[in-house]
Design a protein around this motif. Structure first.
Motif, PDB file in Angstrom:
ATOM      1  N   MET A  49       3.266   1.323 -11.688  1.00 62.54           N
ATOM      2  CA  MET A  49       3.677   1.155 -10.312  1.00 62.54           C
ATOM      3  C   MET A  49       3.956  -0.327 -10.073  1.00 62.54           C
ATOM      4  O   MET A  49       3.283  -1.185 -10.618  1.00 62.54           O
ATOM      5  CB  MET A  49       2.565   1.678  -9.389  1.00 62.54           C
ATOM      6  N   PRO A 109       4.915   6.385  -6.863  1.00 58.46           N
ATOM      7  CA  PRO A 109       5.253   7.392  -7.865  1.00 58.46           C
ATOM      8  C   PRO A 109       5.245   8.799  -7.274  1.00 58.46           C
ATOM      9  O   PRO A 109       4.366   9.144  -6.475  1.00 58.46           O
ATOM     10  CB  PRO A 109       4.152   7.233  -8.913  1.00 58.46           C
ATOM     11  N   THR A 126      10.346   7.620  -8.594  1.00 60.46           N
ATOM     12  CA  THR A 126       9.640   6.715  -7.692  1.00 60.46           C
ATOM     13  C   THR A 126      10.297   6.762  -6.325  1.00 60.46           C
ATOM     14  O   THR A 126      11.517   6.655  -6.213  1.00 60.46           O
ATOM     15  CB  THR A 126       9.683   5.270  -8.234  1.00 60.46           C
TER      16      THR A 126
END
Length: 129
Positions: free
Chosen positions: A1, A110, A115
């Motif tokens: 991330m 996510p 994403t």
């Protein structure tokens, strides 16, 4: 991330969310991410929440920057969804991503094999809870 923006969560929301998460029967990415968000959050009393910060019950306007689509929703616990025709659950990917953000923040969150890219455009405070 990607690097996450700082978030601020009230003591009331933190308690309500821990109670909700502790009751979840199944593991999910959203539950895991919410636990992580609560751990990294700056925690304040409800009356100290900065203006323009998302909490449970806030009406939020946000943009999915990948598509340009703008949404307006009320961030809700699953049990409160029926109160608002435009509710978004805190257990949804976008709902979890929005918690504690301030107007102007962007976040990459996510979701399945992709994403979500969200930008918080506006927040109207929650009604008295």
């Amino acid at each position: 991330m990607a690097k996450l923006p700082s978030i601020t969560v009230t003591t009331l929301d933190r308690a309500r969310l821990y109670a909700l998460l502790d009751r979840q029967q199944e593991d999910s990415d959203e539950v895991d991410h919410l636990y992580a968000e609560l751990e990294r959050a700056h925690i304040v009393a409800p009356d100290e929440l900065p203006q323009g910060t998302v909490c449970l019950g806030s009406r939020v306007r946000f943009c999915e920057t990948a598509t340009g689509k703008i949404h307006q929703r009320v961030l809700s616990l699953p049990g409160d969804m029926a109160q608002y025709p435009d509710a978004i659950s805190i257990l949804s990917p976008a709902g979890a991503a929005l918690l504690g953000l301030s107007v102007g923040n962007t976040i990459q969150w996510p979701y399945r094999n992709r994403t979500l890219h969200l930008e918080l455009l506006d927040v109207q405070p929650a009604e008295q809870q």
